[in-house]
Design a protein around this motif. Structure first.
Motif, PDB file in Angstrom:
ATOM      1  N   HIS A 109       0.843  -1.200   0.000  1.00 30.03           N
ATOM      2  CA  HIS A 109       0.000   0.000   0.000  1.00 30.03           C
ATOM      3  C   HIS A 109       0.876   1.247   0.000  1.00 30.03           C
ATOM      4  O   HIS A 109       1.871   1.302   0.730  1.00 30.03           O
ATOM      5  N   LEU A 110       0.500   2.226  -0.804  1.00 32.03           N
ATOM      6  CA  LEU A 110       1.160   3.531  -0.756  1.00 32.03           C
ATOM      7  C   LEU A 110       0.338   4.422   0.164  1.00 32.03           C
ATOM      8  O   LEU A 110      -0.744   4.895  -0.202  1.00 32.03           O
ATOM      9  N   HIS A 111       0.868   4.643   1.366  1.00 31.54           N
ATOM     10  CA  HIS A 111       0.126   5.364   2.397  1.00 31.54           C
ATOM     11  C   HIS A 111       0.100   6.860   2.082  1.00 31.54           C
ATOM     12  O   HIS A 111       1.144   7.499   1.974  1.00 31.54           O
ATOM     13  N   GLY A 112      -1.122   7.376   1.946  1.00 28.35           N
ATOM     14  CA  GLY A 112      -1.286   8.781   1.574  1.00 28.35           C
ATOM     15  C   GLY A 112      -1.460   8.953   0.073  1.00 28.35           C
ATOM     16  O   GLY A 112      -1.717  10.049  -0.396  1.00 28.35           O
ATOM     17  N   HIS A 404      -6.765   6.096   9.954  1.00 29.53           N
ATOM     18  CA  HIS A 404      -6.259   6.344   8.597  1.00 29.53           C
ATOM     19  C   HIS A 404      -7.314   5.946   7.590  1.00 29.53           C
ATOM     20  O   HIS A 404      -7.877   4.860   7.668  1.00 29.53           O
ATOM     21  N   HIS A 406      -7.979   5.518   3.491  1.00 28.39           N
ATOM     22  CA  HIS A 406      -7.328   5.422   2.184  1.00 28.39           C
ATOM     23  C   HIS A 406      -8.015   6.351   1.170  1.00 28.39           C
ATOM     24  O   HIS A 406      -9.068   6.915   1.431  1.00 28.39           O
TER      25      HIS A 406
HETATM   26 CU    CU Z   1      -3.041   4.424   3.447  1.00 29.67          CU
END
Ligand code: CU
Ligand code: C2O
Ligand code: CU
Length: 473
Positions: A109-112, A404, A406
């Motif tokens: 996962h690419l967070h942000g 958080h 997504h």
């Molecule tokens: Cu994320």
């Protein structure tokens, strides 16, 4: 090998204050600030074309020397911990081919990241051992300090703990044109806590009380080194600091009480710099700060402290301020960084409420949203594409949870009914819902339809089902 204890060190006259760390039990001993800070390498694309940079990463086990005299098996992107840094430019596409050379399923996962759903690392979009997956990142979003990490269903905590995390730094022309410190003076720092067994191996569990509190390591690592030092010049530096720990919150402060000048929060630059004497950083949160070492006498050793720590966890790293510098500091902190357009509350068409509950589940106490553990076949919210919504998170638990979401970035409307402080007025993808408190956030669901998750970023809470999903349509 004979065991050396604290008294022997005292006899030898080399026990000085907190300079030596004695983790509980017969563990490897590493003196604080005895190793230099290292930097994850910046990954080079394997090819580029007019629109896209292509990268290859192999997830693999490797051994690394972290504890004196021992080697530690880690799981790393390209076998390194922390993983290589990807540098991306806004509106220039990045495609990462992730090959799984581990023996377990993974998902990345690419967070942000504002990412199409099939590239978002949905927890069950597994990459099986021996296979690969191409993740497409459009980078059509505000620049920020992003990071990529494992997101495998039920095993995110273990996989990230073993080392599967790295920086993804996204910039654009506006940010590049700001006169901020750059090059060797712009430093990413990922802070993580780990516990090592006597043989150097990583110790991890997520049972019993750890399910409630999350796993907290006994040692603090920055960029993969336990309590490193770094020589700095008497000038301004920019630090992009990521709390990459599974569950530990930090409260960062400098030992000379000097303030940080905060220029960015998780999902982008603030509209204006804010001076802060200490900064609480929850798991997955990032903070972008300037530290001006010109205010410090040459020869001073400054410590980046963790005010929430005790013993070995109260010192993060050390800055050794040199008496000389290479060149004049031409950087400045502009009064205007990137104006943040606040989303008007009146533009929201839907309000949704989620309670954070402590729930008795099958294997013991867990946390949930709305008393429902995560289910792949249940959709917890159905936002319409291009609509603006307000989500209210109300905690019925005694803990602070970093929530958080997504897909998109959010703005905090209020925390326990009060507008957030200036440093929390920027874009956020992770925000703390305080114990028994309420946070309202507002966001617009642009560009992508499909299924995305939201969850607590205490990874042991996430793995035990403190996660929900929404479907944008
Ligand atoms: Cu994320
Ligand atoms: Cu940083 Cu869903 O994760
Ligand atoms: Cu939580």
């Amino acid at each position: 090998m004979s065991k050396i204890n604290r008294r022997d060190f005292a006899k030898l006259g080399i026990l000085s204050g907190a300079a030596l760390i004695f983790p509980r039990g017969a563990r490897g001993q590493t003196a604080a600030f005895s190793r230099s800070l290292s930097f994850p390498p910046v990954l080079s694309p394997t090819s580029t074309d007019a629109t896209t940079d292509y990268y290859n990463i192999s997830m693999a086990a490797a051994s690394k020397q972290i504890v004196s005299g021992r080697s530690t098996t880690i799981w790393g992107y390209n076998g390194i911990f922390p993983g290589p840094t990807i540098k991306a430019k806004r509106n220039r596409r990045v495609v990462v081919r992730q090959t799984n050379n581990l023996s377990v399923n993974t998902s990345v996962h690419l967070h942000g990241g504002h990412t199409p759903p099939n590239s978002d690392g949905y927890p069950t979009d597994y990459i099986a051992p021996g296979s690969f997956r191409d993740y497409v990142y459009p980078n059509d979003q505000l620049p920020a300090t992003l990071w990529y990490h494992d997101h495998t269903m039920d095993f995110t905590g273990r996989n990230v703990y073993n080392g599967l995390a790295g920086f993804y730094l996204l910039t654009d022309d506006l940010e590049d044109a700001l006169p901020l410190p750059r090059g060797r003076y712009e430093i990413p720092l990922v802070i993580q806590d780990r516990t090592f067994n006597a043989d150097g191996s990583l110790s991890y569990n997520n049972s019993g009380m750890t399910r409630i509190n999350g796993f907290q390591g006994e040692q603090i690592l920055t960029n993969g080194t336990i309590q490193p030092y770094h020589f700095v010049e008497r000038r301004k530096y920019r630090f992009r600091i990521l709390n990459g720990s599974n569950a530990r919150f930090y409260e960062l402060a400098l030992s000379n009480s000097q303030a940080f000048i905060q220029i960015g929060s998780g999902a982008g630059l603030l509209s204006a710099p804010v001076s802060r004497s200490s900064i609480v950083l929850a798991p997955a949160e990032r903070v972008d700060v300037i530290i001006d070492f010109a205010q410090v006498a040459g020869g001073t050793n400054l410590v980046l402290r963790n005010l929430r720590g005790t013993g070995a966890t109260s010192d993060v790293m050390q800055f050794r301020v040199m008496a000389w510098h290479y060149a004049k500091d031409n950087s400045r902190i502009p009064n205007v960084l990137r104006p943040v357009d606040r989303i008007p509350e009146s533009s929201a068409t839907v309000t949704r409420s989620f309670t954070l509950n402590q729930t008795m589940g099958m294997g013991g106490m867990t946390f949930t949203f709305n008393n429902q553990p995560f289910s792949q076949i249940r959709i917890d919210a159905n936002p319409q594409l291009n609509s603006t919504e307000i989500w209210t998170f109300r905690s019925a638990t005694q803990m602070d949870h970093p929530i958080h979401i997504h897909d998109i970035s959010w703005q905090i409307l209020d925390i326990n009914g009060s507008p957030p402080p200036a440093w929390n007025m920027g874009w956020k993808d992770t925000f703390v819902v305080p114990a028994l408190g309420t946070v309202r956030v507002i966001g617009k669901f642009t560009d992508h339809t499909g299924d995305y998750v939201f969850h607590c970023h205490i990874l042991e809470h996430e793995d035990f089902a403190m996660m929900g999903q929404f479907r944008v349509s």
